[in-house]
Design a protein around this motif. Sequence first.
Motif, PDB file in Angstrom:
ATOM      1  N   UNK A   1      57.531  -5.063  40.961  1.00 62.98           N
ATOM      2  CA  UNK A   1      56.172  -4.902  40.737  1.00 62.98           C
ATOM      3  C   UNK A   1      56.019  -3.578  39.574  1.00 62.98           C
ATOM      4  N   UNK A   2      54.877  -3.739  39.001  1.00 63.39           N
ATOM      5  CA  UNK A   2      54.658  -2.675  38.117  1.00 63.39           C
ATOM      6  C   UNK A   2      53.689  -1.738  38.848  1.00 63.39           C
ATOM      7  N   UNK A   3      54.087  -0.364  39.156  1.00 58.05           N
ATOM      8  CA  UNK A   3      53.584   0.467  39.872  1.00 58.05           C
ATOM      9  C   UNK A   3      53.156   1.770  38.920  1.00 58.05           C
ATOM     10  N   UNK A   4      53.145   1.466  37.675  1.00 58.85           N
ATOM     11  CA  UNK A   4      52.414   2.669  36.824  1.00 58.85           C
ATOM     12  C   UNK A   4      51.152   2.910  37.146  1.00 58.85           C
ATOM     13  N   UNK A   5      50.275   2.239  37.731  1.00 54.70           N
ATOM     14  CA  UNK A   5      48.865   2.689  38.339  1.00 54.70           C
ATOM     15  C   UNK A   5      49.219   3.828  39.054  1.00 54.70           C
ATOM     16  N   UNK A   6      50.122   3.767  40.031  1.00 51.97           N
ATOM     17  CA  UNK A   6      50.312   4.952  40.963  1.00 51.97           C
ATOM     18  C   UNK A   6      51.148   5.880  40.368  1.00 51.97           C
ATOM     19  N   UNK A   7      52.113   5.518  39.834  1.00 59.49           N
ATOM     20  CA  UNK A   7      53.263   6.596  39.275  1.00 59.49           C
ATOM     21  C   UNK A   7      52.411   7.518  38.422  1.00 59.49           C
ATOM     22  N   UNK A   8      51.407   6.953  37.417  1.00 62.35           N
ATOM     23  CA  UNK A   8      50.892   7.659  36.230  1.00 62.35           C
ATOM     24  C   UNK A   8      49.829   8.941  36.938  1.00 62.35           C
TER      25      UNK A   8
END
Length: 402
Positions: free
Chosen positions: A235-242
């Motif tokens: 999954x795309x977790x860039x929302x959290x990693x960012x």
Amino acid sequence: MMGAGPDLKEEIITRGYECRTGEVVVTPGFALRCRHIIHTVSPKYVAKYHTAAETSLQNCYKNVLYKAGELGARSLALCIINSPRRNFPPDVAAHIALRTIRRYLEQNAQPRLVIASGACAAGAALLAALAPLYFPRAPHEADAARWRLAPDPAPDRRIRIIHNPHSQNSDSAEDDTSLCDEDAAVEAAAAFARACSPDTQRLLAPASRPAPYIDRRLLDDHEQYDRLLRRAKNEDLSEVSGIGCLYQSGVDRLGRPVVVFIGKWFPIGDIDLDKALLYLIKLLDPIVRGDYVIAYFHTLASSANHPPFSWLKEVYTVLPYKYKKNLKAFYIVHPTFWTKMMTWWFTTFMAPAIKAKVHNLPGVEYLYSVMARDQLEVPAFITEYDMTINGLHYFQPDTNNT
């Protein structure tokens, strides 16, 4: 601000304004010939923590400029923010001011700017001498700028460690492929740089409300973790990693990885807790195969950063035994009385396996007894807060007993 008259003082006292270092507060202009006054607080300069001081001063100028843009100001009288009492080297402060102004004008609408000398006439003269390097008006001035201005060693003052992109414990080709994905790394770095900005909440504001949290307590623990691990990899977790609240920061003196969690950067109301758990698993799974430690910074965290106990309990339950077994220490830096009480309650009744591993530390430098200074990377606001409450060199670690 004496020219604004007594109404300004009354406004500040009545409304109870509070302005921390690098932040801005707006008040009416009152007796001055302006609509608004933008207030900010300059940092103190300490040579040992020069990077934090320079970053804070840059944030002062940047926040003032962006706030003026939000107010729709067509002109701005910008005074010299640093003062001799703050011990800032005049040449360093002048370069920071001009460089920040130049970057802002390149990316935004250009209001009329007037730099006022304020109480530091020498600083204004230095700005006037350096201004042609950043704003050349002739070919010879542009040529002089090319060889006199060194490149900024830290563009935009980004924090260097943003993630754990390299893991020596990767066992599968799938992990190596994902870690070597350059596009994903660039995207993650850009997202983390946005999180380091003082406009974090505005930049990371979600377009819609987070999806409701999924209750997975009915699944088998081992099967549940395997499913979560597969989802975390796909999954795309860039929302959290960012957001940049969780990352690895070097190793301690025994060579164990140190995982850093920034409490202030964990916005409970604006984050999908389901994805937060997936990102936690994705980051820690290759690390927890061996011994590791966690450093949690509660610095300036508020109730908006406290996760619910139901979520903490589920995280503790779903994580395999290796997470508890290989965790050798859990350091809580700058804890409050509430934090100590809740930690005691949680480790006593929910997580007794890690109770003896939890240590409350009143300052950052206490971590230097277990890890070298160059291995710890934390945001500037933490070191600034630490200096304000503890001063300088308040702890000398004894490396012979580690």
